[in-house]
Design an enzyme around this catalytic site. Structure first.
Site, PDB file in Angstrom:
ATOM      1  CG  ASP A 117      -7.920  29.626   2.552  1.00  7.11           C
ATOM      2  OD1 ASP A 117      -8.539  30.684   2.790  1.00  7.11           O
ATOM      3  OD2 ASP A 117      -8.494  28.538   2.365  1.00  7.11           O
ATOM      4  CB  SER A 164     -15.052  26.580   2.600  1.00  5.47           C
ATOM      5  OG  SER A 164     -14.989  27.683   3.473  1.00  5.47           O
ATOM      6  CG  HIS A 199     -11.438  30.211   0.943  1.00  9.02           C
ATOM      7  ND1 HIS A 199     -11.093  29.232   1.847  1.00  9.02           N
ATOM      8  CD2 HIS A 199     -12.797  30.269   0.965  1.00  9.02           C
ATOM      9  CE1 HIS A 199     -12.188  28.737   2.393  1.00  9.02           C
ATOM     10  NE2 HIS A 199     -13.238  29.346   1.874  1.00  9.02           N
TER      11      HIS A 199
END
Length: 214
Positions: free
Chosen positions: A160, A106, A192
């Site tokens: 996601d 991320s 995610h």
């Protein structure tokens, strides 16, 4: 085996120690001489979380992150300098740059991309999980020919909703345009997060790139 170094950069609001179990999945003998490092981001106010202070490598203006989200380049570049200092220290201690791998999830994945592309030497590789391109195209002028030879592995969950799949998908065409090799892997049904399939894929990807002599 020559020594190798894997630097793992966590996501927003997370910590280095919370990610350390990742290394237990790397069971191949090639990783016996691998040094792992899981740093924690400093506490910073984060715009997308209404200014709340949390572990954050640089500011994020909006969630979900899209391909066109605004970018905090000055904060990013400060974080990149710190990553570069860590890599420099490891190379000075005797690790071949070709055996240095930077990986991140991320926000840490976005920082991974910027760190390897802006590093002056060719590294073993950069692995981006659920990340995005965190800088504008003007930054491309700062990428050396050596850095363009560092391969990128990019993995992203199609489901996601935090860093949209389109933000990840925008990465490979951008990299190909500047001459960087990128292997993109899409994971259907993955939100995610990171799953073991991605980490097993990372293990074999790094293993294939480890240099046997120092």
């Amino acid at each position: 085996m020559a020594r190798s170094f894997i630097l793992w950069l966590h996501g927003l609001g997370d910590s280095g120690p919370a990610n350390e179990p990742i290394k237990t999945l790397f069971t191949s003998p090639e990783f016996r001489n691998t040094k792992w490092l899981f740093p924690s981001a400093p506490a910073n106010p984060v715009t997308c979380n209404y200014g709340s202070v949390m572990p954050s490598w640089f500011d994020i203006h909006e969630i979900p992150v899209t391909a066109d989200s605004p970018k905090d380049e000055s904060g990013l570049l400060k974080a990149v300098q710190n990553v570069h200092a860590t890599i420099d220290k490891e190379i000075a201690a005797g690790t071949n740059p070709n055996n240095v791998f930077v990986c991140g999830f991320s926000q840490g994945g976005a920082l991974t991309l910027a760190s390897v592309l802006l590093y002056p030497k060719t590294l073993g590789g950069g692995a981006v999980f659920s990340g995005w391109v965190p800088f504008n195209s003007s930054m491309v002028e700062r990428i050396t020919n050596e850095a363009k030879r560092t391969p990128i592995l990019w993995s992203h969950g199609i489901a996601d909703r935090t860093v949209l799949f389109e933000a990840g998908q925008a990465g490979p065409p951008f990299l190909e345009k500047i001459g960087v090799t990128c292997e993109f892997k899409a994971y259907p049904g993955l939100g995610h997060s990171i799953n073991n399939e991605e980490l097993k894929s990372l293990e074999s990807w790094i293993k294939a790139r480890l240099q046997s002599s120092s």
